[in-house]
Write a protein that holds these residues in place. Structure first.
Motif, PDB file in Angstrom:
ATOM      1  N   TYR A 123       0.871  -1.205   0.041  1.00  0.00           N
ATOM      2  CA  TYR A 123      -0.071  -0.026  -0.121  1.00  0.00           C
ATOM      3  C   TYR A 123       0.768   1.258  -0.022  1.00  0.00           C
ATOM      4  CZ  TYR A 123      -3.962  -3.315   1.285  1.00  0.00           C
ATOM      5  OH  TYR A 123      -4.468  -4.200   1.217  1.00  0.00           O
ATOM      6  N   THR A 124       0.562   2.146  -0.852  1.00  0.00           N
ATOM      7  CA  THR A 124       1.217   3.466  -0.960  1.00  0.00           C
ATOM      8  C   THR A 124       0.489   4.471  -0.336  1.00  0.00           C
ATOM      9  OG1 THR A 124       2.482   2.867  -2.898  1.00  0.00           O
ATOM     10  CG2 THR A 124       2.249   5.277  -2.474  1.00  0.00           C
ATOM     11  N   ILE A 125       0.783   5.428   0.627  1.00  0.00           N
ATOM     12  CA  ILE A 125      -0.079   6.268   1.454  1.00  0.00           C
ATOM     13  C   ILE A 125       0.451   7.709   0.813  1.00  0.00           C
ATOM     14  CG2 ILE A 125      -0.631   7.498   3.500  1.00  0.00           C
ATOM     15  CD1 ILE A 125      -1.694   4.686   3.054  1.00  0.00           C
ATOM     16  N   GLU A 126      -0.495   8.403   0.111  1.00  0.00           N
ATOM     17  CA  GLU A 126      -0.276   9.868  -0.322  1.00  0.00           C
ATOM     18  C   GLU A 126      -0.501  10.713   0.748  1.00  0.00           C
ATOM     19  OE1 GLU A 126       1.195  10.649  -3.359  1.00  0.00           O
ATOM     20  OE2 GLU A 126       0.890   8.945  -4.475  1.00  0.00           O
ATOM     21  N   THR A 127       0.339  11.671   0.961  1.00  0.00           N
ATOM     22  CA  THR A 127       0.137  12.835   1.834  1.00  0.00           C
ATOM     23  C   THR A 127       0.487  14.148   1.336  1.00  0.00           C
ATOM     24  OG1 THR A 127       1.191  11.473   3.796  1.00  0.00           O
ATOM     25  CG2 THR A 127       0.693  13.958   4.077  1.00  0.00           C
ATOM     26  N   ASN A 128      -0.689  14.893   0.965  1.00  0.00           N
ATOM     27  CA  ASN A 128      -0.533  16.104   0.304  1.00  0.00           C
ATOM     28  C   ASN A 128      -1.120  17.387   1.176  1.00  0.00           C
ATOM     29  OD1 ASN A 128      -0.396  15.309  -2.674  1.00  0.00           O
ATOM     30  ND2 ASN A 128      -1.723  14.019  -1.389  1.00  0.00           N
ATOM     31  N   VAL A 129      -0.189  18.339   1.209  1.00  0.00           N
ATOM     32  CA  VAL A 129      -0.785  19.626   2.001  1.00  0.00           C
ATOM     33  C   VAL A 129      -1.727  20.352   1.217  1.00  0.00           C
ATOM     34  CG1 VAL A 129       0.182  21.936   3.083  1.00  0.00           C
ATOM     35  CG2 VAL A 129       1.622  19.983   2.818  1.00  0.00           C
ATOM     36  N   THR A 130      -2.851  20.804   2.005  1.00  0.00           N
ATOM     37  CA  THR A 130      -4.071  21.113   1.495  1.00  0.00           C
ATOM     38  C   THR A 130      -3.895  22.538   0.862  1.00  0.00           C
ATOM     39  OG1 THR A 130      -4.607  22.229   3.643  1.00  0.00           O
ATOM     40  CG2 THR A 130      -5.379  19.884   3.256  1.00  0.00           C
ATOM     41  N   ASP A 131      -2.790  23.478   1.124  1.00  0.00           N
ATOM     42  CA  ASP A 131      -2.627  24.566   0.617  1.00  0.00           C
ATOM     43  C   ASP A 131      -1.319  25.037  -0.083  1.00  0.00           C
ATOM     44  OD1 ASP A 131      -1.257  25.000   2.967  1.00  0.00           O
ATOM     45  OD2 ASP A 131      -2.182  26.687   3.813  1.00  0.00           O
ATOM     46  N   THR A 132      -0.676  24.112  -0.315  1.00  0.00           N
ATOM     47  CA  THR A 132       0.524  24.284  -1.136  1.00  0.00           C
ATOM     48  C   THR A 132       0.730  23.113  -2.154  1.00  0.00           C
ATOM     49  OG1 THR A 132       2.208  23.135   0.265  1.00  0.00           O
ATOM     50  CG2 THR A 132       1.617  25.368   0.750  1.00  0.00           C
ATOM     51  N   GLY A 133       1.661  22.866  -2.824  1.00  0.00           N
ATOM     52  CA  GLY A 133       2.275  21.673  -3.529  1.00  0.00           C
ATOM     53  C   GLY A 133       2.717  20.681  -2.759  1.00  0.00           C
ATOM     54  N   ALA A 134       3.161  20.996  -1.596  1.00  0.00           N
ATOM     55  CA  ALA A 134       3.850  19.930  -0.665  1.00  0.00           C
ATOM     56  C   ALA A 134       3.239  18.825  -0.844  1.00  0.00           C
ATOM     57  CB  ALA A 134       4.472  20.609   0.517  1.00  0.00           C
ATOM     58  N   SER A 135       4.004  17.534  -1.328  1.00  0.00           N
ATOM     59  CA  SER A 135       3.468  16.314  -0.855  1.00  0.00           C
ATOM     60  C   SER A 135       4.651  15.141  -0.889  1.00  0.00           C
ATOM     61  CB  SER A 135       2.605  15.891  -2.037  1.00  0.00           C
ATOM     62  OG  SER A 135       3.557  15.591  -3.230  1.00  0.00           O
ATOM     63  N   ASP A 136       4.279  14.038  -0.489  1.00  0.00           N
ATOM     64  CA  ASP A 136       5.159  12.911  -0.049  1.00  0.00           C
ATOM     65  C   ASP A 136       4.483  11.572  -0.203  1.00  0.00           C
ATOM     66  OD1 ASP A 136       7.587  11.792   0.071  1.00  0.00           O
ATOM     67  OD2 ASP A 136       7.694  11.809   2.277  1.00  0.00           O
ATOM     68  N   SER A 137       4.946  10.552  -0.301  1.00  0.00           N
ATOM     69  CA  SER A 137       4.408   9.225  -0.318  1.00  0.00           C
ATOM     70  C   SER A 137       5.344   8.086   0.050  1.00  0.00           C
ATOM     71  CB  SER A 137       3.617   8.863  -1.821  1.00  0.00           C
ATOM     72  OG  SER A 137       4.932   8.650  -2.638  1.00  0.00           O
ATOM     73  N   ASP A 138       4.758   6.980   0.771  1.00  0.00           N
ATOM     74  CA  ASP A 138       5.499   6.051   1.243  1.00  0.00           C
ATOM     75  C   ASP A 138       4.808   4.645   1.184  1.00  0.00           C
ATOM     76  OD1 ASP A 138       7.824   4.751   2.220  1.00  0.00           O
ATOM     77  OD2 ASP A 138       7.649   5.307   4.206  1.00  0.00           O
ATOM     78  N   THR A 139       5.584   3.466   0.800  1.00  0.00           N
ATOM     79  CA  THR A 139       4.959   2.251   0.662  1.00  0.00           C
ATOM     80  C   THR A 139       5.175   1.391   1.732  1.00  0.00           C
ATOM     81  OG1 THR A 139       4.822   2.566  -1.862  1.00  0.00           O
ATOM     82  CG2 THR A 139       4.592   0.265  -0.964  1.00  0.00           C
ATOM     83  N   ILE A 140       4.350   0.708   2.278  1.00  0.00           N
ATOM     84  CA  ILE A 140       4.608  -0.507   3.098  1.00  0.00           C
ATOM     85  C   ILE A 140       3.994  -1.673   2.882  1.00  0.00           C
ATOM     86  CG2 ILE A 140       2.279   0.214   4.610  1.00  0.00           C
ATOM     87  CD1 ILE A 140       4.116  -0.247   7.161  1.00  0.00           C
TER      88      ILE A 140
END
Length: 565
Positions: free
Chosen positions: A155-172
């Motif tokens: 599973y890859t979890i996507e994390t996105n900041v709501t008011d900027t374009g910052a994001s990251d993802s990680d898989t477990i």
């Protein structure tokens, strides 16, 4: 805005706003003050798991997850995954038992919380057309996610900041680990009354368990402990001291069996009159006792009468009758005690057996004294004594052996004494306790596996302390009393085992005292006999009596098992 340095100006005047107090001022001759500028930077974001994999049940389903940014805090994030719907994400982050979020964060998982959403133009659309959850407040921090009952897979979890374009993802990777369970490594553990039983419990998907020995209804006794696996190797070990059982100090009855096991809470309960005020007053009968274990803790701290219920596994502790079997006197070459034995650990028996195997320690009914003092090793075969010599940490501790040995009227559980078999008229022959020796002159080594212990004695100290003379015969007596503990049934007499040894002045003879003829050649042999211990080192001196052809030879050899060299 793009990245860069900015000021806020009034368009009509060109005055610059002081960002600290809101005042407006012309640009000074020295340019802009620090309080009049601000920098816009691109937000970074890290959102990752602490491990590469996670289980589906119990402790194994827990994994740490961290959200952080080097340049910002107080931001909201959306969480999504192509392979997880909103309900599954809600379970992982919030609903499952061990899920935990930072106190500064709030996880939005349903439309009833839509008023808390940030930077969402259409809350209805957010909940109807997407499979996201949102973390508001301050999302930065450490999370404990719980993947209980999530299907195995990646599973890859996507994390996105709501008011900027910052994001990251990680898989477990989620691995199916089944149910939490605790089970005994050995279904039947056998020991003698008074000894210490080693109990090992294997853990699946958990690092906590509860173990119980005995049953209220069947045995009128039980001891119970909550244990934790400290190194996550899936195993805990406890020691059950049957000599201490019923004495009122549960912390001496069930103790950790190794350094990787912690006992968090422990208790014991007695019924039907079983137990005594001192250890050994009342020892568990020789019979079979149920052993029960269950994963997790049963809240002993909050309920002193708690028992293991709905156990994961059942085993048996089989306590057998104990006995005092035999005493055997051995001897060893002088200095064996100081060179090979005195520094051994209390349970380090392998070197002793190695010396026996090599012929350095031999059975005997005779030992040498005077010029050469053989070291003495007394072997006692008696079960049920481990509990007597186990300290509060569950480790064998024989340092109190001498002080614990004593006459029956002193309340001692046993006595190890040396008795002169022919002391002369009008002399008390009750024997001299082993404690007549200084503690540094003898060492007790306990062999748990064979219910045997060795008392190794420095020969020089023994001769001095007991004033031993040529042809004195001593008996090594080991007695377990019937009155001072429950180790011996009250209906039986004290148990005694003994062996004798005669001490003789050390002596050696060359060639039966006949003349010795040697040739002036190599390979010449000289034979002799001696009464010192086999393996003792012997030096022969050959010295010329001719001044015209002087020589001195000192060959060395060792005494054989039959006393020749």
């Amino acid at each position: 805005l793009s990245e860069g340095d900015f000021v806020v100006q009034r368009s009509s005047t060109g005055d610059v706003v002081n960002l600290n107090d809101g005042t407006e001022n012309p640009v000074g001759s020295n340019g802009l003050a620090a309080s009049e500028t601000f920098e816009v930077v691109r937000q970074d974001l890290t959102a990752d798991f602490d491990d590469d994999s996670v289980g589906t049940s119990g402790d194994s389903a827990e994994v740490d997850f961290e959200i952080s940014s080097d340049v910002r805090n107080g931001y909201a994030v959306n969480i999504s995954s192509e392979d997880l719907d909103r309900d599954e994400l809600a379970d992982i982050f919030v609903n499952n038992a061990n899920a935990n979020v930072p106190s500064s964060a709030t996880v939005i998982t349903s439309s009833s919380q839509s008023g808390q959403l940030e930077n969402v133009n259409n809350p209805t659309e957010f909940f109807e057309d997407t499979e996201k959850i949102q973390i508001v407040g301050d999302s930065e921090g450490d999370y404990t996610l719980d993947f209980t009952d999530i299907n195995e897979g990646n599973y890859t979890i996507e994390t996105n900041v709501t008011d900027t374009g910052a994001s990251d993802s990680d898989t477990i990777e989620v691995e199916d680990t089944g149910d939490d369970e605790a089970a005994f490594a050995d279904g039947v553990v056998t020991e003698e009354r008074g000894d210490v039983a080693n109990i090992t419990i294997q853990l699946d998907n958990t690092d906590e368990a509860t173990v119980q020995v005995g049953d209220k209804d069947d045995d009128n006794y039980y001891a119970i402990a909550e244990v934790t696996d400290d190194n996550d190797d899936g195993e805990v070990s406890v020691k059950f001291n049957s000599y201490q059982a019923g004495s009122g100090n549960a912390g001496d009855v069930l103790v950790p069996g190794d350094d990787e096991t912690t006992i968090d809470e422990v208790n014991e309960r007695t019924f039907g009159g079983f137990g005594g005020s001192n250890a050994g007053d009342d020892i568990l009968e020789a019979t079979d006792y149920d052993m029960l274990t269950v994963e997790g803790h049963v809240n002993l701290a909050g309920n002193s009468t708690a028992e293991v219920e709905d156990e994961d596994d059942v085993g048996t502790l089989s306590l057998e009758e104990r006995s005092t079997e035999n005493v055997q006197v051995w001897r060893a070459p002088a200095s064996t005690y100081n060179d090979d034995i005195d520094d051994l650990e209390d349970d380090e028996t392998a070197p002793v057996y190695d010396l026996i195997e090599a012929g350095n320690i031999t059975q005997t009914d005779e030992a040498a004294i005077d010029d050469v003092n053989d070291d003495i090793i007394i072997q006692v075969e008696a079960s049920g004594l481990e509990g007597v010599f186990t300290d509060g940490s569950g480790n064998l501790d024989t340092s109190s052996y001498g002080s614990a040995s004593g006459a029956e009227d002193t309340g001692a559980v046993f006595q190890h004494a040396l008795e002169d078999d022919d002391p002369g008229a009008n002399v008390d022959t009750s024997g001299t306790d082993i404690d007549a020796l200084s503690s540094g002159d003898y060492k007790v080594i306990y062999d748990e596996a064979n219910d045997t212990h060795f008392v190794a004695i420095d020969g020089n100290a023994l001769e001095s302390a007991f004033s031993i003379e040529d042809e004195d015969e001593y008996a090594a007596n080991f007695t377990v009393y019937d009155q001072n503990s429950d180790l011996v049934d009250d209906d039986d007499d004290s148990e005694v085992a003994n062996d004798s040894v005669q001490f003789v002045d050390a002596d050696a003879t060359l060639n039966n005292d006949d003349d010795i003829s040697l040739q002036a050649a190599s390979g010449q042999q000289i034979f002799g006999t001696t009464n010192v211990a086999p393996s003792s080192e012997v030096t022969i001196r050959l010295r010329s009596q001719s001044s015209s052809s002087p020589f001195l030879l000192q060959p060395e050899t060792a005494v054989t098992e039959n006393g020749t060299f």
